[in-house]
Design a protein around this motif. Structure first.
Motif, PDB file in Angstrom:
ATOM      1  N   GLY A  29      39.483  58.794  67.153  1.00 49.80           N
ATOM      2  CA  GLY A  29      38.430  58.740  68.158  1.00 49.80           C
ATOM      3  C   GLY A  29      38.914  58.379  69.541  1.00 49.80           C
ATOM      4  N   ARG A  30      37.982  58.481  70.472  1.00 50.64           N
ATOM      5  CA  ARG A  30      38.310  58.180  71.864  1.00 50.64           C
ATOM      6  C   ARG A  30      38.590  56.709  72.087  1.00 50.64           C
ATOM      7  NH1 ARG A  30      33.574  60.869  75.172  1.00 50.64           N
ATOM      8  NH2 ARG A  30      34.176  59.144  76.492  1.00 50.64           N
ATOM      9  N   LYS A  31      37.955  55.857  71.305  1.00 48.83           N
ATOM     10  CA  LYS A  31      38.175  54.414  71.441  1.00 48.83           C
ATOM     11  C   LYS A  31      39.389  53.932  70.644  1.00 48.83           C
ATOM     12  CE  LYS A  31      33.348  53.356  72.210  1.00 48.83           C
ATOM     13  NZ  LYS A  31      32.195  52.571  71.767  1.00 48.83           N
ATOM     14  N   ARG A  32      40.079  54.866  69.972  1.00 48.21           N
ATOM     15  CA  ARG A  32      41.283  54.566  69.189  1.00 48.21           C
ATOM     16  C   ARG A  32      41.033  53.476  68.159  1.00 48.21           C
ATOM     17  NH1 ARG A  32      43.991  58.623  69.131  1.00 48.21           N
ATOM     18  NH2 ARG A  32      45.897  57.511  68.680  1.00 48.21           N
ATOM     19  N   ARG A  33      39.987  53.684  67.362  1.00 49.00           N
ATOM     20  CA  ARG A  33      39.600  52.740  66.321  1.00 49.00           C
ATOM     21  C   ARG A  33      40.561  52.875  65.135  1.00 49.00           C
ATOM     22  NH1 ARG A  33      35.627  53.729  62.181  1.00 49.00           N
ATOM     23  NH2 ARG A  33      35.467  55.758  63.166  1.00 49.00           N
ATOM     24  N   THR A  34      41.057  51.764  64.616  1.00 54.81           N
ATOM     25  CA  THR A  34      41.970  51.762  63.471  1.00 54.81           C
ATOM     26  C   THR A  34      41.158  51.929  62.191  1.00 54.81           C
ATOM     27  OG1 THR A  34      43.510  50.324  64.633  1.00 54.81           O
ATOM     28  CG2 THR A  34      43.756  50.470  62.258  1.00 54.81           C
ATOM     29  N   VAL A  35      41.528  52.945  61.383  1.00 56.34           N
ATOM     30  CA  VAL A  35      40.780  53.230  60.161  1.00 56.34           C
ATOM     31  C   VAL A  35      41.603  53.018  58.896  1.00 56.34           C
ATOM     32  CG1 VAL A  35      39.188  54.839  61.238  1.00 56.34           C
ATOM     33  CG2 VAL A  35      41.324  55.679  60.295  1.00 56.34           C
ATOM     34  N   GLY A  36      42.885  52.801  59.015  1.00 60.52           N
ATOM     35  CA  GLY A  36      43.718  52.595  57.837  1.00 60.52           C
ATOM     36  C   GLY A  36      45.180  52.553  58.202  1.00 60.52           C
ATOM     37  N   HIS A  37      46.015  52.695  57.174  1.00 63.18           N
ATOM     38  CA  HIS A  37      47.463  52.677  57.365  1.00 63.18           C
ATOM     39  C   HIS A  37      48.086  53.869  56.659  1.00 63.18           C
ATOM     40  CE1 HIS A  37      46.621  48.481  58.382  1.00 63.18           C
ATOM     41  NE2 HIS A  37      47.726  48.566  59.101  1.00 63.18           N
ATOM     42  N   GLN A  38      49.162  54.378  57.225  1.00 58.81           N
ATOM     43  CA  GLN A  38      49.912  55.483  56.644  1.00 58.81           C
ATOM     44  C   GLN A  38      51.325  55.001  56.383  1.00 58.81           C
ATOM     45  OE1 GLN A  38      50.306  58.824  59.258  1.00 58.81           O
ATOM     46  NE2 GLN A  38      50.700  60.233  57.580  1.00 58.81           N
ATOM     47  N   THR A  39      51.845  55.289  55.200  1.00 63.25           N
ATOM     48  CA  THR A  39      53.175  54.846  54.822  1.00 63.25           C
ATOM     49  C   THR A  39      54.189  55.960  55.056  1.00 63.25           C
ATOM     50  OG1 THR A  39      52.212  53.453  53.115  1.00 63.25           O
ATOM     51  CG2 THR A  39      54.542  53.887  52.929  1.00 63.25           C
ATOM     52  N   GLY A  40      55.348  55.579  55.576  1.00 62.42           N
ATOM     53  CA  GLY A  40      56.416  56.545  55.821  1.00 62.42           C
ATOM     54  C   GLY A  40      57.775  55.919  55.617  1.00 62.42           C
ATOM     55  N   MET A  41      58.812  56.726  55.714  1.00 64.33           N
ATOM     56  CA  MET A  41      60.181  56.286  55.517  1.00 64.33           C
ATOM     57  C   MET A  41      60.646  55.456  56.716  1.00 64.33           C
ATOM     58  SD  MET A  41      63.521  58.648  54.838  1.00 64.33           S
ATOM     59  CE  MET A  41      63.687  59.269  56.489  1.00 64.33           C
ATOM     60  N   CYS A  42      61.375  54.404  56.444  1.00 68.05           N
ATOM     61  CA  CYS A  42      61.940  53.560  57.494  1.00 68.05           C
ATOM     62  C   CYS A  42      63.045  54.327  58.208  1.00 68.05           C
ATOM     63  CB  CYS A  42      62.494  52.283  56.886  1.00 68.05           C
ATOM     64  SG  CYS A  42      63.280  51.189  58.076  1.00 68.05           S
ATOM     65  N   LEU A  43      62.962  54.424  59.529  1.00 64.40           N
ATOM     66  CA  LEU A  43      63.959  55.163  60.291  1.00 64.40           C
ATOM     67  C   LEU A  43      65.192  54.327  60.624  1.00 64.40           C
ATOM     68  CD1 LEU A  43      61.627  57.134  62.681  1.00 64.40           C
ATOM     69  CD2 LEU A  43      62.729  57.908  60.589  1.00 64.40           C
ATOM     70  N   LYS A  44      65.113  53.032  60.453  1.00 64.16           N
ATOM     71  CA  LYS A  44      66.273  52.166  60.711  1.00 64.16           C
ATOM     72  C   LYS A  44      67.308  52.298  59.595  1.00 64.16           C
ATOM     73  CE  LYS A  44      67.857  48.126  62.640  1.00 64.16           C
ATOM     74  NZ  LYS A  44      68.168  47.928  63.999  1.00 64.16           N
ATOM     75  N   CYS A  45      66.847  52.343  58.329  1.00 62.80           N
ATOM     76  CA  CYS A  45      67.778  52.434  57.187  1.00 62.80           C
ATOM     77  C   CYS A  45      67.655  53.768  56.461  1.00 62.80           C
ATOM     78  CB  CYS A  45      67.515  51.302  56.217  1.00 62.80           C
ATOM     79  SG  CYS A  45      65.899  51.377  55.399  1.00 62.80           S
ATOM     80  N   PHE A  46      66.817  54.665  56.938  1.00 61.81           N
ATOM     81  CA  PHE A  46      66.590  55.981  56.345  1.00 61.81           C
ATOM     82  C   PHE A  46      66.167  55.894  54.885  1.00 61.81           C
ATOM     83  CE2 PHE A  46      69.422  56.962  59.906  1.00 61.81           C
ATOM     84  CZ  PHE A  46      68.584  57.808  60.604  1.00 61.81           C
ATOM     85  N   GLY A  47      65.351  54.880  54.538  1.00 62.30           N
ATOM     86  CA  GLY A  47      64.788  54.771  53.215  1.00 62.30           C
ATOM     87  C   GLY A  47      65.646  54.100  52.163  1.00 62.30           C
ATOM     88  N   THR A  48      66.833  53.635  52.519  1.00 60.19           N
ATOM     89  CA  THR A  48      67.707  52.999  51.525  1.00 60.19           C
ATOM     90  C   THR A  48      67.329  51.548  51.282  1.00 60.19           C
ATOM     91  OG1 THR A  48      69.338  52.339  53.163  1.00 60.19           O
ATOM     92  CG2 THR A  48      69.662  54.482  52.110  1.00 60.19           C
ATOM     93  N   GLY A  49      66.770  50.885  52.285  1.00 63.32           N
ATOM     94  CA  GLY A  49      66.408  49.486  52.154  1.00 63.32           C
ATOM     95  C   GLY A  49      67.542  48.523  52.474  1.00 63.32           C
TER      96      GLY A  49
END
Length: 54
Positions: A29-49
């Motif tokens: 929306g225009r007010k940039r309301r937070t509706v949830g979270h999306q999970t993705g791969m960490c770009l610092k360690c590229f998913g290795t942990g």
């Protein structure tokens, strides 16, 4: 007598805390309301942990 050395423990990645995934807020929306979270791969360690060695 030979001494056995254990391999050094690898450090966990800081941003993802060793999981390899990061969740980001999803905004709509225009007010940039937070509706949830999306999970993705960490770009610092590229998913290795594990923290980068360099």
């Amino acid at each position: 007598m030979a001494t056995s050395k254990r391999p050094a423990a690898k450090k966990k990645c800081g941003p993802c805390r060793g999981t390899g995934e990061i969740s980001r807020p999803v905004q709509v929306g225009r007010k940039r309301r937070t509706v949830g979270h999306q999970t993705g791969m960490c770009l610092k360690c590229f998913g290795t942990g594990q923290a980068a060695t360099t």
